[in-house]
Design an enzyme around this catalytic site. Structure first.
Site, PDB file in Angstrom:
ATOM      1  N   ASP A 512     -34.440  -2.995   2.117  1.00 42.44           N
ATOM      2  CA  ASP A 512     -34.651  -3.860   3.146  1.00 42.44           C
ATOM      3  C   ASP A 512     -34.208  -3.344   4.591  1.00 42.44           C
ATOM      4  O   ASP A 512     -33.593  -2.613   4.869  1.00 42.44           O
ATOM      5  CB  ASP A 512     -32.778  -4.996   2.881  1.00 42.44           C
ATOM      6  CG  ASP A 512     -32.533  -5.423   1.594  1.00 42.44           C
ATOM      7  OD1 ASP A 512     -33.736  -5.919   1.429  1.00 42.44           O
ATOM      8  OD2 ASP A 512     -31.893  -4.971   0.641  1.00 42.44           O
ATOM      9  N   ASP A 654     -33.466 -12.439  -5.180  1.00 38.79           N
ATOM     10  CA  ASP A 654     -32.786 -11.318  -4.411  1.00 38.79           C
ATOM     11  C   ASP A 654     -31.615 -12.644  -4.062  1.00 38.79           C
ATOM     12  O   ASP A 654     -31.426 -13.334  -2.660  1.00 38.79           O
ATOM     13  CB  ASP A 654     -33.619 -10.996  -2.722  1.00 38.79           C
ATOM     14  CG  ASP A 654     -33.087 -10.278  -2.192  1.00 38.79           C
ATOM     15  OD1 ASP A 654     -31.993  -9.618  -2.858  1.00 38.79           O
ATOM     16  OD2 ASP A 654     -33.389  -9.589  -1.338  1.00 38.79           O
TER      17      ASP A 654
END
Ligand SMILES: O=C(CO)[C@H](O)[C@H](O)COP(=O)(O)O
Length: 746
Positions: A512, A654
């Site tokens: 991320d 996610d």
């Protein structure tokens, strides 16, 4: 002389015999005395359902020193059972005992024994028992007492047949076409409902004896419509479905004359049932079973979802769908504008979404199919919700294929509620005998599974009678991928953590990238760290999720750093045009590219247009920013919509992905899952990825039929059952060879 052994052998060996056939065998075991054969009339009706005369006489009556009177198989559907029995001359040694009642072989206690002596004339309910029906509008919940007597339930008022310290079963009927003209209403006396096979027995009685409140929610005055979608519409809206003047269509109801009248009701049938459920003074520790037959199934789901959202029935609710009818999209004939949803949505999809939300709250579903047409009619009925619920491990399906029994569609269709209600009684009758039988056969496989109550699955039939769900199941399981999000790992040891998860079986590593701007205050790392990681892990698939303001500007740098795939947010890209250009650039740079959608972004036309150019669509199931948040089930409908639009595209989820939510996501169509806390927080990393997340995704994504097919063909039955057990609910199952299980409910 008794012939129990003979009967046991007959039952055990099968020959394609199933439960109803077994039932009379036990009656014979009990009734064969000396040289005479006594047959309980109601048992004989059951026998008719299940077997031909030839089968019957060769396998049951044949081995006995006597002959049995039985009407030929092809003669019985048209004439009432009583007349058929009488019209067949019994042989000298056979006596058909018309007065036999089930009471003396049903061990449901003395009370049951006494009450079951009630004559069918008394069990048959007269229309005068219902207030106003069939001339003026009467709908709502009626609770029943022994002997098929009932009283309408009025919230706040005492009801003779409702006690608040008992569990509650509410049966909801389906489409009741032409029933008003017949001045007829379904009750628990199934012989009145279906004279061809229904028992002359009060099916509420076993439930009452077991201290249940039993009720029926009547919406038959609304559901008596000539065209099914008109009845179906009233589940969802109080307005008319066909664009006719509203005043004449609004919740119109039918009367005994066959005419329609407009009502002043401003709520849909689901609202009406939901409000009754909410007002039931039910103790929280008590069970609430909602059993919807046919069109009653989506009604039960819609009402339960409302009641659940309002906080009632929580924790104790269980839903039984009895030969459910799910409407499939037929845009020209049934625009379904009444759902106030896009015309592309069907009631099946709507029900599925609501059912999934209920399932997410741990409401168990059980689905009973008895009429194969309910899953096979290509333009009418859809078994998608059933398949999806099963594939999410949220429902147990029983398929009782009644088609080979020579019954017509309607009779097959009515068999599911009959057997379901009957199952409470069956439990008491056959439990110990069948257990003995299992042990004797030495083919017993017993599997314990925690369910809300006890269930027993019996398999009597050869695999050819296995669920049509299997036939309808999708093909091979899709490839599923699990990617741990290193955000949840120890970032000071990024390379080590990456290696650890890859060794444990991760398919990719999710990185991320936050710039502190797009999500205020969230900073992580950038292309330089990706490059450093690539140096350590040359063959790893690095999935880089860009949560930054201008994602397209990092593409080149990331490609050089060694990213395998980049995920760009549609919200950050801003337009279809920019998104398409970014996807094109990423492909030119040799990157795979995905379009990420925040939870609040719906599947608009622009999103669909943009998504076409991307390799994968990522649906965030938490607000982007940090790990450890709770999975948002409201994203599931979005996933389903995307899966329906892009059957071949990769769909990734996610955020908040755990073993449980992975199954829901996969059932909704996801084939890739990013999991942070669930992986790094697990004691055994390998177990969490491979046998947990991966197993769930693989199983759920494969579709219901595939789970079963895989299990039964490759791994054996026990694996399937263990798989179900891992999901936290199922049954005790007993198997006698291969075949169609009969689940004894409760
Ligand atoms: O993108 C993310 C947050 O924006 C994370 O990848 C996601 O939250 C995964 O973490 P967890 O599984 O712990 O929820």
């Amino acid at each position: 002389m008794l012939y129990p052994r003979k009967m046991v052998e007959f039952s055990a060996h099968g020959f394609g015999w199933d439960f109803p056939t077994l039932a009379p065998s036990f009656v014979f075991v009990r009734n064969v005395q000396s040289q005479s054969l006594r047959i309980c009339r109601h048992r004989l009706q059951f026998a008719r359902i299940a077997c031909t005369q030839q089968m019957f006489s060769s396998h049951v009556a044949g081995p006995l020193p006597m002959r049995c009177a039985l009407v030929p198989h092809d003669a019985w559907p048209s004439t009432p059972p009583e007349r058929r029995v009488q019209s067949t001359a019994p042989s000298r040694k056979t006596r058909v005992c018309g007065n036999c009642r089930p009471h003396w072989w049903v061990f449901t206690g003395l009370a049951c024994w006494k009450r079951s002596r009630v004559r069918s004339a008394r069990l048959r309910r007269s229309v005068s028992d219902f207030e106003g029906f069939p001339h003026s509008l009467d709908y709502g919940l009626y609770f029943f007492g022994a002997g098929n007597v009932c009283e309408k339930y009025r919230p706040g008022e005492p009801n003779a047949y409702f006690l608040d310290d008992r569990d509650v079963l509410i049966y909801v009927h389906g489409w009741e076409v032409d029933r008003l003209r017949q001045k007829y209403r379904e009750t628990f006396h199934w012989k009145s409902n279906e004279p061809r096979f229904g028992l002359d027995f009060d099916l509420a009685l076993p439930w009452l004896t077991r201290r249940w409140n039993v009720g029926i929610f009547y919406w038959d005055m609304f559901s008596d419509e000539d065209w099914l979608p008109d009845a179906e519409a009233k589940i969802w809206t109080a307005e008319g479905p066909r664009g006719l003047p509203r005043s004449s269509m609004r919740m119109r109801y039918r009367t005994a004359s066959g005419d329609f009248k407009a009502s002043s009701i401003s709520q849909s049938c689901a609202d009406l049932l939901a409000s009754q459920l909410q007002q039931l003074p039910l103790k929280s520790s008590r069970k609430l079973r909602l059993a919807g037959h046919s069109l009653g199934s989506p009604l039960v789901i819609a009402a339960a979802a409302q009641a659940f959202a309002a906080g009632s029935a929580a924790g104790s609710l269980r839903i039984a769908l009895l030969d459910p009818y799910w409407s499939r999209r037929v845009p020209l004939v049934n625009p379904q504008s009444y759902m106030r949803r896009p015309a592309t949505r069907t009631t099946a999809q709507e029900s599925l979404d609501l059912a999934m939300l209920l399932a997410e709250q741990d409401v168990p579903f059980e689905i009973y199919y008895s009429c194969p047409m309910m899953t096979q009619l290509p333009l009418v009925a859809d078994d998608l919700p059933a398949r999806r619920l099963v594939s999410a491990r949220r429902a147990a399906v029983v398929h009782y294929d009644a088609s080979y029994q020579g019954l017509d569609f309607e009779a097959q269709h009515l068999l599911a509620p009959n057997l379901y209600l009957h199952s409470m009684k069956m439990r008491h009758i056959y439990l110990f005998r069948v257990l003995r039988l299992c042990l004797a056969l030495l083919a017993v496989k017993v599997c314990w599974m925690p369910y809300d109550g006890w269930r027993i699955a019996f398999a009597f039939l050869p695999p050819r009678h296995w669920p049509t769900m299997l036939a309808a199941a999708p093909g091979p399981a899709p490839k599923v991928r699990v990617g741990p999000s290193v955000l949840a790992g120890d970032l000071s040891m990024l390379a080590k953590e990456t290696r650890r998860v890859l060794r444990a079986g991760a398919d990719f590593v999710h990185l991320d990238v936050f710039d502190g701007n797009w999500v205020k205050g969230a900073f992580t790392f950038g292309p330089m760290v990706v490059k450093a990681l690539r140096a350590h892990e040359p063959s790893a698939y690095l999935d880089v999720h860009l949560c930054v303001t201008q994602p397209a500007q990092y593409l080149e740098e990331l490609a050089k750093a060694g990213a395998s795939r980049v995920l760009l947010h549609f919200e950050a890209l801003g337009s279809v045009h920019v998104a398409k250009a970014a996807a094109q650039l990423a492909h030119q740079l040799g990157l795979e590219v995905g379009l990420a959608l925040a939870p609040q972004t719906s599947v608009s036309r622009e999103v669909l247009e943009a998504a076409e150019g991307f390799d994968v669509v990522l649906c965030m199931t938490v607000p982007p920013g940090f790990g450890g948040q709770a999975f948002m089930p409201e994203v599931l409908p979005k996933l389903r919509e995307l899966r329906e639009t892009f059957p071949g595209k990769s769909l990734e989820v996610d955020g908040g992905v755990t073993v449980r939510t992975a199954a829901l996501a996969a059932a909704a169509g996801a084939n890739e899952a990013v999991a942070g806390s669930a992986v790094f927080g697990a004691k055994d990393l390998r177990k969490s990825i491979r046998r947990g997340l991966d197993g769930r995704l693989a199983g759920a994504g494969a579709g219901a039929g595939e789970i079963w097919r895989k299990g039964w063909k490759r791994s054996g039955k026990m694996d399937v059952l263990k798989q179900l057990r891992r999901s936290g609910r199922c049954c005790i199952a007993l198997f006698f060879g291969g075949g169609n299980p009969f689940w004894l409910s409760v």
